[in-house]
Design an enzyme around this catalytic site. Structure first.
Site: not given
Length: 713
Positions: A84, A221, A647
């Site tokens: 992402h 991810d 992240s």
């Protein structure tokens, strides 16, 4: 003796409860904190973690684009981050002919690696305490505005001093502890970053909105990029002559895995937390920003989703925007629910009462804190309606219509001041047209105009002048206004915008989209100015509150709220009791992935290509199979303290070996930006072995595997 032993056990328990909490500055690690880390399993020294005069583990970690984190994993500059985090760049390279979002991307050779003009990574060179220099310049009787101006001036001076010595560096002075301390962070930026590998979105986004912020999780991810430099290994803009960057330090990768209780450490760039915020500030967050985000984005995303499901080209255009919007939309929903369930406001009020009692014990010594709580209550109450209106305005008109956002960019760019910078900004603006469908944008703006008016009904001074024009010129018909707006604005295409920008400023401002955007912006500034006095009072008293809390318990080790600077968190691999009363376990394996994929006809978020299902079911996991579970572990849980910006953060074991990439938190602790609950808060990470499996077994990119340093111990 029994009482002493009981007291000792209580102290140990209290210490362990706090062991996982904290986003610590690597250059300020205390002996006590380091001792806790060693007790949990860290085998590295403080200098191994941070060494401004030599190489250390922090040199393998990068700020990825200024909004995520990445980790360098090879001597040729390979960077692992989340899918992402790389999503927008993957999307920019995608089309209906080359749908890298759907099908993934693999660069078989260095020549096939794709450049990303606006992407950069930043290495932290060093961090310095400049508190005395910054705050020592502020007179005791300075107003909050004067304080702000003086601090801004001193910070700029400090940053310029760094640039005078080395213009290739990027210095930033940031406030810590609500402005009670200041630190200089010096970075080196690399701007030639190329896409190397991306899994299909069915893997990288598996679970979609359904599983976002939720455990169990089966999301791969991750994405892979490479840093390029000039032939002297120095930062350089994109050039075919550039070569892969050779880092001072890169992270080795562990194939051993983890077990319950294994040490875990993240290093990254967490964006923003508000752990010291007053109860009044938390309530404003719930009723202002979060409420606006939940309500407005719900309307906008429904329109996007309708068109994305109906048209593949529109799906590619809006996929990145939808994912980003939806992520924080769901976060806000979970945060508000969690604040209520965990009684966060009640806990904060208890702390504030304790603080008042502490102040009253020595009123002469602690006089500067005497009215902090009452002043905060008064100021927040005064700006309550204005703040709610402000956030609904921002969400409705500066985070929805793409044409309005382009108009705002044009309005805020001085193309004449710096020709080179002006052209760069113009290029970025016109590139945005690649991802705009006018019919979708028009429908969104119409919905926003109608929805905003409804949401602020009864609020004083809430409507921009646009609404008066709709009433006067269009008889109150918002649809007619929007039709006319899109029929006559030059912002509907790149070509017509470029023609408009050649005209005189007054002609540009007369464009109907520009005029409407200006009206929205002026209302925004009007709301801000009306709440200016209260906002200054809140800033001052939140700063005093922060100082008072730390002074009240000086024996406690405190960390500053996240502010996008490098932080370390440490903890262990650990399960928890989920909302349904079940134990979470520490990992999710392939069985859960296949089980979810089997119901993809009922839930599109669980779509997985037949090819991927067959590959997983073949059980050819190779060296990526966990020896204990005999499964390939996809995602796992730790007690690390993270937030947005983390992240892509590397998750290290006690030896400083990479075991995963952090990408999410859990639903039960969605108030984590406000408060830390050690029983509930968990960090969700993708297992590095799943990452390697996808690169190797799915992608067949053995050339990338060969670049890595893999360790079995």
């Amino acid at each position: 003796m029994k009482k002493i032993l009981t007291l000792f056990i209580c102290l140990i328990c209290a210490s362990s409860m706090k062991a996982d909490e904290g986003m610590w500055m690597l250059n300020k690690l205390s002996e006590a904190t380091l001792k806790q880390m060693k007790a949990l399993g860290l085998e590295l020294s403080a200098k191994d973690l941070y060494n401004p005069y030599g190489t250390s583990l922090k040199d393998a970690v990068v700020s990825f684009g200024g909004f995520c984190t990445g980790v360098v994993v090879s001597p040729d500059g390979l960077v692992f981050t989340n899918h992402h985090c790389g999503f927008d760049n993957i999307q920019q390279h995608s089309s209906t002919e080359h749908d890298y979002l759907k099908n993934g991307f693999i660069a078989r050779t260095r020549a096939e690696e794709l450049p990303n003009p606006d992407l950069f990574v930043s290495f932290l060179v060093r961090t310095e305490d400049v508190t005395q220099r910054v705050l020592g310049s502020v007179p005791a009787n300075a107003t909050e505005l004067e304080r702000e101006e003086i601090i801004d001036s001193i910070c700029t001076l400090i940053q310029n001093e760094v640039l005078e010595v080395d213009s290739t560096l990027s210095p930033i002075v940031s406030p810590y502890f609500a402005g009670n301390e200041y630190y200089l962070s010096v970075y080196k930026d690399y701007r030639d970053i190329r896409l190397v590998f991306a899994p299909p979105s069915s893997v990288g986004k598996f679970g979609g909105d359904t599983d976002n912020w939720v455990w169990p999780r089966h999301t791969g991810d991750f994405s892979v990029f490479r840093i390029y430099a000039d032939k002297n290994n120095k930062p350089a803009t994109y050039s075919e002559d550039n070569v892969p960057y050779h880092p001072a330090r890169y992270a080795p990768i562990s194939l051993k895995g983890y077990q319950e209780g294994s040490f875990s450490m993240t290093i990254g760039f967490p964006g923003e937390t508000n752990r010291y915020l007053s109860s009044f500030g938390i309530q404003e967050r719930m009723e202002g920003w979060n409420a606006a985000m939940i309500q407005v984005r719900g309307v906008k995303q429904a329109i996007w989703k309708k068109h994305m499901d109906a048209n593949a080209a529109i799906r590619i255009m809006y996929d990145s925007k939808y994912a980003s919007s939806s992520n924080y939309w769901k976060n806000s929903i979970g945060m508000n629910e969690s604040i209520e369930k965990l009684h966060v406001l009640e806990q904060k009020r208890e702390l504030e009462q304790k603080l008042n009692d502490w102040i009253s014990m020595r009123p002469m010594e602690r006089g500067k804190y005497a009215n902090v709580i009452s002043k905060l209550k008064e100021s927040y109450e005064k700006r309550k309606d204005g703040v709610r209106t402000f956030y609904f305005l921002v969400e409705s008109f500066f985070s929805s219509s793409d044409l309005m956002q382009i108009a705002l960019q044009v309005m805020s760019t001085d193309f004449s001041e710096d020709e080179e910078e002006g052209m760069t900004q113009l290029r970025r603006i016109v590139e945005g047209y690649k991802d705009i469908d006018l019919n979708v944008d028009k429908e969104v703006l119409l919905a926003m105009l109608q929805n905003y008016k409804k949401q602020v009904e009864g609020m004083e001074n809430a409507l921009p002048d646009t609404y008066a024009r709709i009433d006067t010129l269009y008889g109150g018909d918002t649809q007619k206004f929007v039709d006319d707006l899109y029929a006559h604005t030059a912002f509907t295409s790149e070509d017509s915008l470029l023609v408009l920008l050649q005209k005189e400023p007054d002609k540009i401002m007369a464009d109907p989209m520009m005029a409407t955007t200006l009206e929205m912006y002026l209302k925004l500034m009007d709301l801000r100015m009306k709440n200016r006095e209260e906002s200054f009072a809140i800033e001052e008293n939140e700063r005093l509150l922060n100082a008072a809390i730390r002074e009240m318990d000086m024996a406690q080790a405190y960390y500053s709220d996240a502010n996008s600077t490098m932080r370390m968190s440490f903890g262990t691999v650990k399960s928890y009791t989920m909302a349904n009363g079940q134990n979470s376990g520490i990992y999710c394996g392939t069985h859960g992935l296949i089980a979810k994929a089997s119901i993809q006809s009922q839930n599109k978020d669980y779509f997985l290509e037949d090819e991927m299902v067959d590959l997983i079911q073949s059980k050819n996991y190779g060296p990526y199979k966990d020896k204990k579970s005999k499964d390939m572990q996809l995602c796992f849980l730790t007690t690390n303290d993270i937030t947005g910006g983390n992240s892509g953060s590397p998750v290290f074991d006690g030896k400083g070996q990479l075991i995963g990439l952090a990408f999410d938190g859990n639903w039960e602790a969605m108030s984590s930006d406000i408060t830390f609950d050690s029983d509930l808060q968990r960090c969700i990470s993708v297992d590095i072995r799943y990452v390697l499996y996808m690169i190797d077994k799915w992608g067949g990119a053995s050339n990338l595997i060969d670049e890595l340093t893999l360790r079995k111990k």
